[in-house]
Design an enzyme around this catalytic site. Structure first.
Site, mmCIF file in Angstrom:
data_model
loop_
_atom_site.group_PDB
_atom_site.id
_atom_site.type_symbol
_atom_site.label_atom_id
_atom_site.label_comp_id
_atom_site.label_asym_id
_atom_site.label_seq_id
_atom_site.Cartn_x
_atom_site.Cartn_y
_atom_site.Cartn_z
ATOM 1 N N LYS A 1 26.303 44.923 48.465
ATOM 2 C CA LYS A 1 26.305 46.390 48.433
ATOM 3 C C LYS A 1 25.020 46.849 47.751
ATOM 4 C CE LYS A 1 28.507 50.580 47.917
ATOM 5 N NZ LYS A 1 29.707 50.699 47.096
ATOM 6 N N SER B 1 22.091 50.480 47.499
ATOM 7 C CA SER B 1 21.883 51.903 47.758
ATOM 8 C C SER B 1 21.255 52.086 49.140
ATOM 9 C CB SER B 1 20.934 52.497 46.721
ATOM 10 O OG SER B 1 21.421 52.349 45.419
ATOM 11 N N THR C 1 20.251 55.957 45.673
ATOM 12 C CA THR C 1 20.348 57.120 46.549
ATOM 13 C C THR C 1 20.432 58.398 45.725
ATOM 14 O OG1 THR C 1 21.549 55.736 48.135
ATOM 15 C CG2 THR C 1 21.606 58.108 48.493
ATOM 16 N N ALA C 2 21.095 58.321 44.572
ATOM 17 C CA ALA C 2 21.194 59.500 43.704
ATOM 18 C C ALA C 2 19.804 59.996 43.310
ATOM 19 C CB ALA C 2 22.008 59.153 42.459
ATOM 20 N N HIS D 1 29.326 58.557 40.292
ATOM 21 C CA HIS D 1 30.639 57.926 40.157
ATOM 22 C C HIS D 1 31.633 58.804 39.407
ATOM 23 C CE1 HIS D 1 28.719 54.603 41.965
ATOM 24 N NE2 HIS D 1 28.251 54.025 40.891
#
Length: 278
Positions: free
Chosen positions: A53, A55, A108-109, A152
């Site tokens: 996993k 981004s 990505t944030a 989150h």
């Protein structure tokens, strides 16, 4: 087969069946739990595991070696990162020249934040400070930094710190594009049987939905000090139809994010054919 994902509730919920031998035909998996900032680095190093996993923002650096899988990831609506302050900042323009904390430089944030800041903060941010996401809200609260980019479960817990919401980057993205927010991607080495692997992950997602009690202890054991109601809200927000299949809207969101970022010079341009392994 080696796999790496975060200990966050959405990932442990999604992958519980796969890594516990509950998906027929799937191989045995050797699991590494790691924050997404670490998995981003593993993928970019070329020495990462078979499946991991990362981004979506990290995709442009890894697509030659890894393929984006159409399932297992985190996209959605109403689930974007937040920009928080402790007050005294009336609007985005007041962040000009200020100090802002972010959880990662290749998340990505942070990519969404840079796209938003380019449109809303004349003069630009003064200083970006990278720190673990669980340290950001206390740093904003005590005035060490002027604003923080959070992700989150912070969406649910920031009021307890007395913080103020300056911008919801998910709402901004959705209003601007009409598309969901692409946050976390599942990638796998192109040398693998990607069709089979995608099928196993989809079955793991479906098993999780059909038997939520089966993964409860696994999720709880890795959620650290997260309250049960926060864990449940976290899963409800980040595990959705896009987790089972990206679909047309999911792929359109990924293309839009990476194309816009490439035009801003934030990421390398991506060959669109590499975003699908079919």
């Amino acid at each position: 087969m080696k796999i790496a994902f975060s200990p966050c509730p959405n990932d442990t919920f999604v992958f519980h069946a796969l890594v516990h031998g509950l998906v027929p035909g799937a191989p045995e998996f050797d699991v590494t739990f790691a924050d997404i900032d670490i998995t981003n680095g593993l993928a970019a190093s070329g020495q990462g595991p078979d499946v991991l996993k990362i981004s979506f923002a990290a995709l442009p650096w890894v697509l030659e070696e890894y393929a984006l899988l159409p399932c297992g990831g985190a996209l959605g609506r109403g689930c974007g990162p937040l920009v928080l302050t402790a007050g005294g900042i009336a609007g985005p323009q007041d962040l000009s020249g200020r100090k802002v904390a972010v959880p990662s430089e290749r998340s990505t944030a942070y990519l969404l934040f840079r796209l938003w800041a380019a449109a809303h903060i004349p003069g630009g941010i003064g200083e970006i400070v990278v720190m673990p996401f669980d340290e950001i809200m206390p740093a904003v609260q005590n005035g060490t930094i002027d604003a923080g980019l959070v992700i989150h479960e912070a969406r649910f817990t920031y009021p307890a710190y007395g913080l103020h919401l300056l911008a919801d980057l998910g709402n901004w993205w959705e209003t601007d594009t009409g598309l969901p927010i692409p946050l976390g991607a599942i990638i796998a080495r192109r040398s693998l049987d990607l069709e089979a692997l995608s099928g196993w992950i989809r079955e793991s997602v479906r098993y999780a939905w059909q038997h939520p009690e089966a993964s409860a202890e696994f999720v709880r054991s890795h959620a650290q000090e997260m309250a049960p109601e926060v864990t449940e809200a976290h899963i409800g927000l980040y595990v959705n139809d896009f987790t089972e299949d990206l679909g047309a809207d999911g792929y359109a969101a990924v293309h839009a994010l990476l194309d816009r970022a490439a035009r801003e010079g934030i990421v390398p341009a991506v060959n669109p054919e590499l975003l699908s392994f079919k």
